[in-house]
Design a protein around this motif. Sequence first.
Motif, mmCIF file in Angstrom:
data_model
loop_
_atom_site.group_PDB
_atom_site.id
_atom_site.type_symbol
_atom_site.label_atom_id
_atom_site.label_comp_id
_atom_site.label_asym_id
_atom_site.label_seq_id
_atom_site.Cartn_x
_atom_site.Cartn_y
_atom_site.Cartn_z
ATOM 1 N N ARG A 6 -17.694 -3.505 -15.237
ATOM 2 C CA ARG A 6 -18.985 -3.589 -14.535
ATOM 3 C C ARG A 6 -20.142 -3.651 -15.520
ATOM 4 O O ARG A 6 -21.133 -4.329 -15.286
ATOM 5 N N LEU A 16 -23.542 -5.261 -13.921
ATOM 6 C CA LEU A 16 -23.789 -4.576 -12.648
ATOM 7 C C LEU A 16 -24.300 -3.159 -12.889
ATOM 8 O O LEU A 16 -24.990 -2.589 -12.055
ATOM 9 N N PHE A 52 -13.344 -9.373 -8.015
ATOM 10 C CA PHE A 52 -13.097 -7.963 -7.752
ATOM 11 C C PHE A 52 -11.693 -7.764 -7.172
ATOM 12 O O PHE A 52 -11.043 -8.714 -6.764
ATOM 13 N N TYR A 78 -12.508 -7.803 -1.535
ATOM 14 C CA TYR A 78 -13.891 -7.935 -1.064
ATOM 15 C C TYR A 78 -14.751 -8.843 -1.927
ATOM 16 O O TYR A 78 -15.939 -8.621 -2.037
ATOM 17 N N SER A 79 -14.176 -9.830 -2.580
ATOM 18 C CA SER A 79 -15.045 -10.740 -3.321
ATOM 19 C C SER A 79 -15.727 -11.723 -2.376
ATOM 20 O O SER A 79 -16.773 -12.265 -2.698
ATOM 21 N N PHE A 134 -17.407 -13.000 1.331
ATOM 22 C CA PHE A 134 -18.136 -12.495 2.489
ATOM 23 C C PHE A 134 -17.357 -12.856 3.752
ATOM 24 O O PHE A 134 -17.066 -14.028 3.978
ATOM 25 N N PRO A 135 -17.024 -11.858 4.581
ATOM 26 C CA PRO A 135 -16.140 -12.127 5.718
ATOM 27 C C PRO A 135 -16.762 -13.001 6.803
ATOM 28 O O PRO A 135 -16.044 -13.553 7.633
ATOM 29 N N TRP A 136 -18.112 -13.131 6.797
ATOM 30 C CA TRP A 136 -18.749 -13.924 7.850
ATOM 31 C C TRP A 136 -18.886 -15.386 7.438
ATOM 32 O O TRP A 136 -19.434 -16.184 8.180
ATOM 33 N N SER A 189 -10.884 -13.007 6.841
ATOM 34 C CA SER A 189 -10.115 -11.970 7.539
ATOM 35 C C SER A 189 -8.822 -12.521 8.138
ATOM 36 O O SER A 189 -7.922 -11.759 8.465
ATOM 37 N N ARG A 213 -13.818 -19.265 -6.225
ATOM 38 C CA ARG A 213 -15.268 -19.099 -6.299
ATOM 39 C C ARG A 213 -15.722 -18.923 -7.747
ATOM 40 O O ARG A 213 -16.701 -19.540 -8.182
ATOM 41 N N GLN A 258 -21.432 -1.270 -1.169
ATOM 42 C CA GLN A 258 -21.715 -1.623 -2.557
ATOM 43 C C GLN A 258 -21.147 -3.003 -2.927
ATOM 44 O O GLN A 258 -21.782 -3.773 -3.646
ATOM 45 N N HIS A 259 -19.957 -3.322 -2.408
ATOM 46 C CA HIS A 259 -19.337 -4.571 -2.876
ATOM 47 C C HIS A 259 -20.102 -5.800 -2.414
ATOM 48 O O HIS A 259 -20.089 -6.822 -3.098
ATOM 49 N N TYR A 260 -20.809 -5.698 -1.283
ATOM 50 C CA TYR A 260 -21.641 -6.840 -0.867
ATOM 51 C C TYR A 260 -22.806 -7.025 -1.838
ATOM 52 O O TYR A 260 -23.159 -8.136 -2.205
ATOM 53 N N ASP A 304 -22.856 -6.045 -4.975
ATOM 54 C CA ASP A 304 -22.301 -6.538 -6.242
ATOM 55 C C ASP A 304 -22.087 -8.044 -6.189
ATOM 56 O O ASP A 304 -22.462 -8.770 -7.109
ATOM 57 N N ASN A 305 -21.485 -8.495 -5.089
ATOM 58 C CA ASN A 305 -21.213 -9.924 -4.973
ATOM 59 C C ASN A 305 -22.485 -10.751 -4.973
ATOM 60 O O ASN A 305 -22.563 -11.790 -5.615
ATOM 61 N N ALA A 306 -23.479 -10.254 -4.231
ATOM 62 C CA ALA A 306 -24.751 -10.987 -4.177
ATOM 63 C C ALA A 306 -25.375 -11.067 -5.564
ATOM 64 O O ALA A 306 -25.940 -12.097 -5.950
ATOM 65 N N GLU A 329 -32.775 -14.757 0.047
ATOM 66 C CA GLU A 329 -31.418 -15.232 0.345
ATOM 67 C C GLU A 329 -30.469 -14.063 0.557
ATOM 68 O O GLU A 329 -29.606 -14.095 1.428
ATOM 69 N N ARG A 346 -28.571 -14.060 3.904
ATOM 70 C CA ARG A 346 -27.170 -14.472 3.906
ATOM 71 C C ARG A 346 -26.198 -13.317 3.716
ATOM 72 O O ARG A 346 -25.003 -13.476 3.938
ATOM 73 N N VAL A 347 -26.690 -12.175 3.240
ATOM 74 C CA VAL A 347 -25.784 -11.050 2.977
ATOM 75 C C VAL A 347 -26.144 -9.827 3.824
ATOM 76 O O VAL A 347 -25.352 -9.385 4.647
ATOM 77 N N PRO A 380 -26.178 -10.525 7.942
ATOM 78 C CA PRO A 380 -24.869 -10.541 8.611
ATOM 79 C C PRO A 380 -24.103 -9.229 8.473
ATOM 80 O O PRO A 380 -23.461 -8.789 9.432
ATOM 81 N N ALA A 381 -24.208 -8.583 7.313
ATOM 82 C CA ALA A 381 -23.477 -7.329 7.124
ATOM 83 C C ALA A 381 -24.014 -6.229 8.033
ATOM 84 O O ALA A 381 -23.291 -5.316 8.413
ATOM 85 N N PHE A 391 -17.484 -12.045 15.139
ATOM 86 C CA PHE A 391 -16.096 -12.522 15.151
ATOM 87 C C PHE A 391 -15.343 -12.123 13.880
ATOM 88 O O PHE A 391 -14.141 -11.970 13.876
ATOM 89 N N TRP A 392 -16.098 -11.935 12.803
ATOM 90 C CA TRP A 392 -15.447 -11.706 11.509
ATOM 91 C C TRP A 392 -15.026 -10.263 11.298
ATOM 92 O O TRP A 392 -14.328 -9.946 10.358
ATOM 93 N N LYS A 418 -12.882 -7.209 11.508
ATOM 94 C CA LYS A 418 -11.447 -7.049 11.792
ATOM 95 C C LYS A 418 -11.207 -5.843 12.671
ATOM 96 O O LYS A 418 -11.839 -4.836 12.535
#
Lengths: 281, 287
Positions: A61, A66, A92, A95-96, A98-100, A145, A159, B185-187, B189-191, B200, B204-205, B208-209, B284-285, B287
């Motif tokens: 990290r 990060l 990672f 969870y790398s 985005f599920p949506w 998912s 990605r 946190q992981h969202y 980190d990814n962003a 954005e 975009r993050v 939706p989250a 829908f996403w 789970k």
Amino acid sequence: MSAAFVSEPATPQGRLGIEVQALQFAYNDAPVLVDINLNVAEGEFVCLLGPSGCGKTTLLRLIAGLDLPATGAIFCNGSAIQGPSLERGVVFQNYSLFPWLTLAQNIELALSKSHPQHDKHWRHKYAEDCLARVGLAESASQYPSLLSGGMQQRGAIARALALGSPVLLMDEPFGALDPINRAKLQDVVLEVWAKPRKTVVFVTHDVEEALYLADRVVMLGSSPGRIIQEIVVPFGRPRSRQLFKSREFGVLCERIDEHFREDILQRIEADSGIDAYREVN
Amino acid sequence: MAAFGSETNLAVSSTLSAAAQLPTTNRTRPRSPDFPLPKALRIQGKEGILFIAGIILLWQFVSTAIHFSGKYLFPSPVLTARTLWASLPELLLGTGYSFLILLPSLVFAILLGVAWGLVVGTTPALNRMFSPFARFASPVPPTIYIPYAIALLPTFRTAAGFVVFIGVFWPVFLNTANGAGALPQHYRDNARILGLEKTEYLRRVVFPATLPYIFSGISVGLVFAFIMLTVAELFGASNGLGRFVQLYADYADYPRMVAGILYTGVVVWISMEVLERIKKRALFWLK
């Protein structure tokens, strides 16, 4: 150390990809990493190997930007790391994605920052190309998912590939996968690493995985996290899984285990020494 | 990088945010019951209908039993149904008037609550600035504003619209801010890895989250909207659902009044069902 364990430098130029200098990191005053010095050559594949809690993920990290180190510095291609950058792609453990967003949309979102000069149509095509390279050509419009763990990690690798980063950081990406998918994805990683050649730092706690993938294995000990040994992997490339059966491989595994055992023993002795000192006083 | 701020929790202790819980699952897995019904009552999925039928029977029984005291104070189900049918045109028109006030306020409150909630939830400085005020203002029962709003604002429509807005804004804002502050946190980190800019990142993050929380807020807000509107209409409307009930109460026409209450219940129920459909589609996403 026998000559068998010495290999040629990872790149002919031997330029530095990542340079970690006298790094310390603490979390709530508890030291997580102490005195880390690590050089990764451009194009080299380095595995950070260690038990859970040794700070290998923290180190990754920090390299990703990060988190920022308390003291010491990290350089990537000569410039100090101030935060995350598209120069360093990260995969990672999970969870790398985005599920949506669908797989393709996930990659298109990444591309909108890394390739802003191209239009939507190009990005979609390129996302599909990247997915095809990791064997997900059919799943571009699927949501994460609905995919298996292995397919999600392939998507995450796609990605990172799409970003085109010269440095790739991977945090136990196959930790949650079954052995067969793990083996398949290890080969996907080697392929992605090779063309175009990237610098890879790969975190794992699996000795065999480290030896199969890496040019060099950096062993980390715990409490606090520090580098206990670096081992240059002597095997040529391309590697096959026949390697696992070779005597040399077995010897190397044994040597790594021995280093970890010794370190744990030293820790225990050191701790009990402190306790004895306290009792005397 | 401080650009995204850190997770912050808008700790507003209020009933509005108590309902803000992440829907744990969208799947309905058949589960063997802990206490099975007697066999005679066990019609798969019909328990709810049976219960309502029981209530209607009880209602019929009571209304017949107290017939002597005047059937117009406690009308039977049959009489109510007949009255409801006869009043349907008037009720539909009332629904139209009510929704003309409700919808614009609802939409505006949701838009503002979500946007401001996302920004406040992800910006610690704004959170520190706004949360003391929110802690004070959000628990005020919004019905308390009605008389003053009617006195202060030029028309009944603006007054009712205002109180509906207040009723919807707080639950939506609080839930959104809490959800955005509790972003995994992981969202983040990814962003950050992808180098997303703040707008954005929010669009975009974080948005939706946070949608599961936002929908919790809207569900609470929608109920509040109907409460606020009908109560406001009791005070001083010239038409609408609340006005319908109040008018016939004034005329002591209780069959119509009960029909109006029932009809309002159905309207709220249908609105909640529509919201539930939209929520299922948007999430829908999960789970």
